[in-house]
Design a protein around this motif. Structure first.
Motif, PDB file in Angstrom:
ATOM      1  N   UNK A 124       0.830  -1.207   0.000  1.00 39.66           N
ATOM      2  CA  UNK A 124       0.000   0.000   0.000  1.00 39.66           C
ATOM      3  C   UNK A 124       0.864   1.256   0.000  1.00 39.66           C
ATOM      4  N   UNK A 125       1.901   1.271   0.839  1.00 34.61           N
ATOM      5  CA  UNK A 125       2.736   2.463   0.953  1.00 34.61           C
ATOM      6  C   UNK A 125       3.641   2.633  -0.255  1.00 34.61           C
ATOM      7  N   UNK A 126       4.073   1.542  -0.854  1.00 36.02           N
ATOM      8  CA  UNK A 126       4.870   1.645  -2.077  1.00 36.02           C
ATOM      9  C   UNK A 126       4.044   2.260  -3.214  1.00 36.02           C
ATOM     10  N   UNK A 127       2.786   1.849  -3.335  1.00 33.45           N
ATOM     11  CA  UNK A 127       1.928   2.407  -4.382  1.00 33.45           C
ATOM     12  C   UNK A 127       1.679   3.887  -4.133  1.00 33.45           C
ATOM     13  N   UNK A 128       1.454   4.265  -2.887  1.00 34.20           N
ATOM     14  CA  UNK A 128       1.304   5.690  -2.564  1.00 34.20           C
ATOM     15  C   UNK A 128       2.555   6.464  -2.958  1.00 34.20           C
ATOM     16  N   UNK A 134      -3.459   7.563  -8.200  1.00 38.07           N
ATOM     17  CA  UNK A 134      -4.343   6.437  -8.472  1.00 38.07           C
ATOM     18  C   UNK A 134      -5.469   6.324  -7.443  1.00 38.07           C
ATOM     19  N   UNK A 135      -5.263   6.882  -6.263  1.00 38.74           N
ATOM     20  CA  UNK A 135      -6.286   6.789  -5.217  1.00 38.74           C
ATOM     21  C   UNK A 135      -7.564   7.529  -5.602  1.00 38.74           C
ATOM     22  N   UNK A 136      -7.458   8.443  -6.577  1.00 39.45           N
ATOM     23  CA  UNK A 136      -8.621   9.216  -7.006  1.00 39.45           C
ATOM     24  C   UNK A 136      -9.447   8.498  -8.070  1.00 39.45           C
ATOM     25  N   UNK A 137      -8.945   7.347  -8.552  1.00 42.36           N
ATOM     26  CA  UNK A 137      -9.638   6.590  -9.598  1.00 42.36           C
ATOM     27  C   UNK A 137     -10.123   5.282  -8.990  1.00 42.36           C
ATOM     28  N   UNK A 144      -3.476  -2.079  -8.369  1.00 49.30           N
ATOM     29  CA  UNK A 144      -2.019  -1.903  -8.363  1.00 49.30           C
ATOM     30  C   UNK A 144      -1.398  -2.572  -7.145  1.00 49.30           C
ATOM     31  N   UNK A 145      -2.025  -2.400  -5.992  1.00 48.23           N
ATOM     32  CA  UNK A 145      -1.526  -2.993  -4.759  1.00 48.23           C
ATOM     33  C   UNK A 145      -1.543  -4.527  -4.840  1.00 48.23           C
TER      34      UNK A 145
END
Length: 541
Positions: A124-128, A134-137, A144-145
């Motif tokens: 989760x933190x790597x994707x952030x 991407x969190x807005x879609x 992705x996670x």
């Protein structure tokens, strides 16, 4: 499993019987196969998944272990391990060299096992970190996670594969290590074609098949090299001694490289974050274009760099700086003879190449236009990318790890600044142009430091050689474009088959013309180009 008895007296191995050109020929044909399969992998990706929501998610998920691969595997590790291993072969015994290899491998097993768990648990933190946008879609971040977790073991396998590659290169074997990535590409292609239709039956998105294929491909990249390493005399046994001087030397060489490459990863992170803010598509367009540019880099730049590393490591071990300097200078000119024409070809035919390779299925004409625009900027630095791959390992062979670190940090700082200057007028295209400009800066800084390090001054006749190579390449581009226009009139048709024939004629004409044009412009290194092409042709038949 014990190491077989060897002569315990230190017997320096002979320098590789192959010249840099000969070794580069071996690497080139293998890498060409791998890179072509890499393009085929991207074609499968484009055909089945297009350039948008799903491919954006996969590219970021794949980028996460790749960031660490550049740090701990093919970048820093190879450059640190090969010179140290060759020094053991040259100045000590083969028994001690094999022991060093085992201690490096076992240390990596421990370190990378921990890192695999970190990636899996911290997905989760790597994707952030890489794509907060991407969190807005809806659903994009979660997908992705999920794929990040599936690919978490990828780093483990490719890092071990990098050590085995170093062993084989040091022993004068280049073909098998260079073709090993082909196994990775085959796994991805098979997963995309055959596994993706099955994913919905187990409640997964079809794109997840590519993540599974990548993980299996990473493991296959290691295991295809094992028989060759066995034939070279290597036997695995558990041996872990963190106090071993050789292991510490590898770590000492790696640490500055990791710091320098970390700066590069910061740059990639910034690029991904900025691209993710522009919705669905830009991350994929940047990735597709960069993959196209990687084809000539892999065939020519990496091949020459791999062959050069082994040779300059021997020269450095013998303190033969004159021979080292001449080898690097020759390798850089050879890279120019190959990458300058490739640059012209990519620029002139960027849209046609993109359309031919990608535009089918889910990959739309609009995606072709955007990808070809990105490719234009990336292609401008094709030579710089290749030259840096030659220069950086040379510094490591000279036990100079500070210079590549300093230049990398400076380059990345400038690159990030240029990003913010260009992204306003050019949007995501500014990221590609900034990357190209920064690559030339990195090359220039490394070249200046190497000339000082080896005690050689700048010679203006070198610049004249590069200018003649550039003129020959432009002339080749004109010849190829004329051939393409003639082929368009003679072979009319809107389909992919007609475009394949037209572009094939243009490329064949360009390849056939480059050698006589280099000779016409009095480029002495044309003979080495001809030698390399003949070797490639003989191996390809």
């Amino acid at each position: 499993m014990d190491v077989p008895p060897q002569n315990t007296l230190a017997q320096p191995p002979q320098l590789p019987s192959k010249s840099v050109v000969g070794a580069a020929g071996s690497v080139s044909i293998a890498t060409m196969i791998s890179r072509v399969l890499g393009v085929a992998r991207e074609m499968v990706m484009a055909r089945y998944f297009g350039a948008g929501f799903f491919t954006d998610a996969f590219n970021i998920a794949y980028r996460i272990p790749n960031l660490l691969r550049d740090l701990f595997a093919e970048g820093a590790l190879s450059s640190a391990f090969v010179p140290t291993f060759i020094r053991y072969l040259t100045q000590r015994s083969r028994d001690e060299a094999w022991l060093l290899a085992n201690r490096v491998i076992n240390a990596l097993v421990v370190i990378l096992g921990v890192l695999t768990l970190v990636i899996f648990l911290g997905a989760k933190w790597f994707v952030y970190l890489l794509a907060a946008g991407y969190a807005d879609i809806p659903g994009k971040f979660e997908l992705t996670m999920q794929m990040t977790r599936i690919m978490s073991p990828f780093l483990f396998w490719v890092a071990l594969a990098a050590v085995v590659m170093g062993i084989l290169n040091a022993c004068g074997s280049f073909f098998i290590p260079a073709i090993a990535p082909a196994a990775f590409n085959v796994c991805c292609i098979l997963a995309g074609v055959f596994l993706s239709p099955l994913m919905p039956y187990v409640g997964l998105e079809p794109i997840v098949s590519m993540a599974i294929g990548a993980t299996l491909g990473g493991a296959s990249q290691l295991f295809v090299q094992v028989p060759a390493a066995y034939r070279a005399g290597y036997r695995y046994r558990f041996a872990l001694d963190l106090a071993d001087p050789g292991l510490r030397q590898v770590g000492k060489l790696m640490l500055p490289a990791v710091i320098g490459l970390s700066a590069t990863q910061i740059n990639i992170t910034v690029d991904n974050q900025l691209a993710s803010l522009y919705g669905n598509g830009p991350v994929s367009w940047l990735n597709y274009a960069f993959r196209l540019m990687q084809l000539p880099i892999g065939v020519f730049g990496v091949a020459i760099a791999t062959a050069t590393l082994t040779t300059v490591s021997h020269h450095a071990a013998a303190n033969a700086l004159d021979k080292l300097r001449d080898t690097v200078a020759s390798s850089l000119r050879l890279a120019a003879c190959l990458t300058f024409p490739a640059t012209v070809g990519l620029i002139v035919f960027r849209e046609e190449i993109t359309r031919l390779l990608y535009e089918r299925g889910s990959f739309l004409p609009a995606d072709t236009i955007q990808t070809s625009r990105v490719l234009l900027f990336y292609a401008l630095a094709l030579y710089a990318y290749s030259a840096v791959k030659i220069l950086v390992p040379t510094f490591y062979a000279l036990n100079d790890t500070r210079t590549p670190v300093r230049t990398s940090v400076i380059t990345v700082g400038v690159k990030v600044a240029i990003n913010f200057l260009l992204i306003v007028p050019l949007k995501f295209l500014g990221l590609a142009l900034a990357t190209a400009l920064a690559s030339w800066l990195n090359f220039g800084l490394l070249l200046v430091h190497l000339t000082r390090r080896t005690g050689s001054g700048w010679r203006w006749r070198e610049l004249a050689v590069y200018l003649r190579i550039a003129l020959a390449s432009v002339a080749m581009g004109v010849v190829a474009l004329l051939a393409f226009n003639v082929a368009q009139r003679a072979l009319r048709g809107p389909g992919q088959l007609a475009l394949l024939a037209q572009l094939g004629i243009a490329i064949a004409t360009g390849v056939a013309s480059i050698y006589p044009l280099l000779r016409l412009f009095a480029v002495d290194d044309a003979a080495e180009v001809a030698s390399l092409i003949r070797r490639l042709w003989r191996r390809a038949r």
